[in-house]
Structures are given as C-alpha cells and as structure tokens.
Design an enzyme around this catalytic site. Structure first.
Site, PDB file in Angstrom:
ATOM      1  N   ASP A  34      92.498  36.819  49.038  1.00 25.82           N
ATOM      2  CA  ASP A  34      91.687  38.179  48.396  1.00 25.82           C
ATOM      3  C   ASP A  34      92.341  37.780  47.173  1.00 25.82           C
ATOM      4  O   ASP A  34      93.054  37.311  46.335  1.00 25.82           O
ATOM      5  CB  ASP A  34      91.865  39.297  48.491  1.00 25.82           C
ATOM      6  CG  ASP A  34      91.458  40.122  48.322  1.00 25.82           C
ATOM      7  OD1 ASP A  34      89.983  40.063  48.574  1.00 25.82           O
ATOM      8  OD2 ASP A  34      91.662  41.130  48.378  1.00 25.82           O
ATOM      9  N   ASN A  56      81.379  40.106  54.192  1.00 23.96           N
ATOM     10  CA  ASN A  56      80.808  39.557  52.613  1.00 23.96           C
ATOM     11  C   ASN A  56      79.065  39.457  52.616  1.00 23.96           C
ATOM     12  O   ASN A  56      78.737  38.799  52.133  1.00 23.96           O
ATOM     13  CB  ASN A  56      81.438  38.129  53.066  1.00 23.96           C
ATOM     14  CG  ASN A  56      83.536  38.709  52.602  1.00 23.96           C
ATOM     15  OD1 ASN A  56      84.153  37.263  53.067  1.00 23.96           O
ATOM     16  ND2 ASN A  56      83.113  39.607  52.533  1.00 23.96           N
TER      17      ASN A  56
HETATM   18  C1  FPP Z   1      88.211  36.858  48.758  1.00 19.14           C
HETATM   19  O1  FPP Z   1      88.338  37.443  47.289  1.00 19.14           O
HETATM   20  C2  FPP Z   1      87.963  35.211  48.801  1.00 19.14           C
HETATM   21  C3  FPP Z   1      86.805  34.944  49.381  1.00 19.14           C
HETATM   22  C4  FPP Z   1      85.349  35.833  50.116  1.00 19.14           C
HETATM   23  C5  FPP Z   1      86.054  33.709  49.583  1.00 19.14           C
HETATM   24  C6  FPP Z   1      87.419  32.528  50.246  1.00 19.14           C
HETATM   25  C7  FPP Z   1      87.266  31.689  49.289  1.00 19.14           C
HETATM   26  C8  FPP Z   1      87.991  30.691  48.439  1.00 19.14           C
HETATM   27  C9  FPP Z   1      89.460  31.024  49.124  1.00 19.14           C
HETATM   28  C10 FPP Z   1      87.964  29.469  48.187  1.00 19.14           C
HETATM   29  C11 FPP Z   1      88.534  28.409  49.196  1.00 19.14           C
HETATM   30  C12 FPP Z   1      86.869  27.615  49.277  1.00 19.14           C
HETATM   31  C13 FPP Z   1      86.406  27.598  51.075  1.00 19.14           C
HETATM   32  C14 FPP Z   1      84.805  27.573  51.353  1.00 19.14           C
HETATM   33  C15 FPP Z   1      87.349  28.513  51.795  1.00 19.14           C
HETATM   34  P1  FPP Z   1      87.340  38.127  46.202  1.00 19.14           P
HETATM   35  O2  FPP Z   1      86.522  37.284  46.299  1.00 19.14           O
HETATM   36  O3  FPP Z   1      87.105  39.503  47.681  1.00 19.14           O
HETATM   37  O4  FPP Z   1      87.847  38.066  45.678  1.00 19.14           O
HETATM   38  P2  FPP Z   1      88.227  39.594  44.729  1.00 19.14           P
HETATM   39  O5  FPP Z   1      89.406  41.107  45.115  1.00 19.14           O
HETATM   40  O6  FPP Z   1      89.378  39.970  43.186  1.00 19.14           O
HETATM   41  O7  FPP Z   1      86.843  40.645  44.357  1.00 19.14           O
END
Ligand code: FPP
Length: 239
Positions: free
Chosen positions: A12, A60
């Site tokens: 996250d 998501n």
């Molecule tokens: C959560 O951060 C992350 C995700 C929903 C996507 C996970 C993807 C990756 C780690 C990129 C690597 C690529 C793959 C396909 C594994 P968030 O978007 O919820 O961040 P926030 O809490 O700051 O909004």
C-alpha cells in the site's frame, strides 16, 4: 528462532507516494514494480517459502476507470515482462483470485506464468489479483455446497480442514508474517482464511520505498515475537 515460511504483503501507499512528488498515482504503481522485484529477491535470500502479494483486490474496481485500466494493463505487462527473470530465480508463480470481471488478457498472462514456472522450487510467489478474502471463503463454500449436493461430502463432515481444501491455493501453509506498508493498520480483506495466527506488522514506508532491507528488518522483528497459537504458559512473577 522462528522462521517465517509464508510472508504476505499488502503493497500500500503507491498513490500517496506519487502524489507527494507531484506525480499521478499511476507513477507510484510503476515504482512499485521495482520494489516488488527487490523484495522477491530478498525473500529468496532469507529462505521464505511463500510470498503472497496483493496486486489488485475485488474492492479495487471502485477506483477510477483510468486507474483500473492502468492496473490491468500493468499487471499483464509485469507478469509477462518478469516471468523469465522469476523462472531464472526458481520462483513458481501461482494466482489467487476470481475470474469474473478480471480482464481476459490478465488471466491469460497469469495462467501462462503459472505454466512457465510450474517446475520452479526455490520460492512460490502467490500473486493475488482480483482477490478478496471474503469472496474466497464464499467461493470455497459454494464449491463445497456443490459437492454436498453431488453426495461427495456429507454435511456433518465439514470441518475447517475440509473447507480449507476449497480455497484458491489449498496447499500453501498459513501466513506467518503479514506486512502492510503505507501506514494504515488494517487487513483490507487480504488472506482472511489463511492468517488466523499471522503476526501483523504495519510499517509507515509507502510501498515504493520498501525494499529487501525493509523486509529483512520485518523478519528480524518477527523472529523476536512469541507465537502461542492459542496456547499459554504460567509465568508467575517471582517463581
Ligand atoms: C496499493 O497502493 C497498491 C495497489 C492497489 C496496486 C499494487 C501494485 C503494485 C505494487 C505495482 C506493481 C505492479 C504489479 C502489477 C504487482 P494504493 O494505490 O492504494 O496507494 P494509496 O494508499 O497511497 O492510495
């Protein structure tokens, strides 16, 4: 010293990492790919048997169409781009998640990576994509109900062990260490069934800043935790 056989990570903080740099959220996901590869190599080095990562949850789909499209395209590309490297490291890729709604091209790449790495035995990467813990349990209950209707299982035979056999990856051990980056302190529906006695670790670093050294620090903290699995020992002061 306790070893963490199965480590689960909620990756996250990508969006906030990017926005704090004046970049769109999608740039945080791009940076997250490097963090993921570094953590996979660190996990192998540390002797972890299974690494589960939360790439896309069934919740998501509430994100903007633009971010969803980016995450679908990016997941597909990452799996294809990295599968050779993963195989050369001995990493066996497995997918946990639901087919409905998930883009066909992503499913195809996940299944291709599963086939391509099927004989690898250094570490398992459990790629959780279109995954939700309650959905997994509901899907398992549905399959079990069909088996009851077919007469393969009698209702009185249902135990946690039997229901566990209907989960997406029934042969993986329970989660030992559950890490969430990005400062929030919740599980967000990740591996609910598999984490009854997981040690929880919440770290402030956003996912793009997390690396194999951060993982090693978590594993060191884990080694110091006392795990009782519901048991207890008397430790009366002074005795
Ligand atoms: C959560 O951060 C992350 C995700 C929903 C996507 C996970 C993807 C990756 C780690 C990129 C690597 C690529 C793959 C396909 C594994 P968030 O978007 O919820 O961040 P926030 O809490 O700051 O909004």
């Amino acid at each position: 010293m306790a070893e963490a056989r199965h480590v689960a990570i909620v990756m996250d903080g990508n969006g906030r990492w990017a926005n704090a740099r004046g970049l769109p959220r999608t740039e945080g996901h791009r940076a997250g790919e490097d963090a993921l590869m570094d953590v996979i190599s660190g996990a192998i080095e540390a002797g972890v048997e299974v690494l589960s990562v939360y790439a896309f949850s069934t919740e998501n789909w509430r994100r903007s169409p633009r971010e969803i499209a980016f995450l679908m395209n990016y997941s597909r590309d990452v799996i294809r781009r990295r599968r050779e490297e993963l195989r050369s490291w001995g990493v066996k890729v497995v997918w946990s998640g639901r087919q409905p709604r998930l883009w066909r091209s992503v499913i195809n790449e996940l299944q291709a990576a599963e086939r391509y790495t099927a004989d690898c035995d250094t570490m398992i990467l459990n790629f959780c994509c279109n995954y939700g813990g309650r959905n997994e349990i509901a899907d398992a209950a549905m399959e079990l109900a069909y088996d009851v209707r077919r007469g393969v299982v009698e209702p009185h035979q249902v135990t946690p062990e039997l229901l566990g056999r209907y989960m997406y990856q029934p042969d993986l051990p329970d989660v030992d260490l559950f890490i969430r980056t990005g400062g929030e302190q919740r599980t967000s529906n990740f591996l609910l069934w598999e984490s009854p006695y997981a040690e929880m670790m919440f770290v402030d670093e956003p996912w793009p800043d997390f690396d194999q050294h951060s993982l090693r620090a978590c594993l060191d903290r884990f080694a110091g935790r006392e795990r009782r699995f519901g048991g207890a020992v008397d430790a009366v002061a002074g005795e």
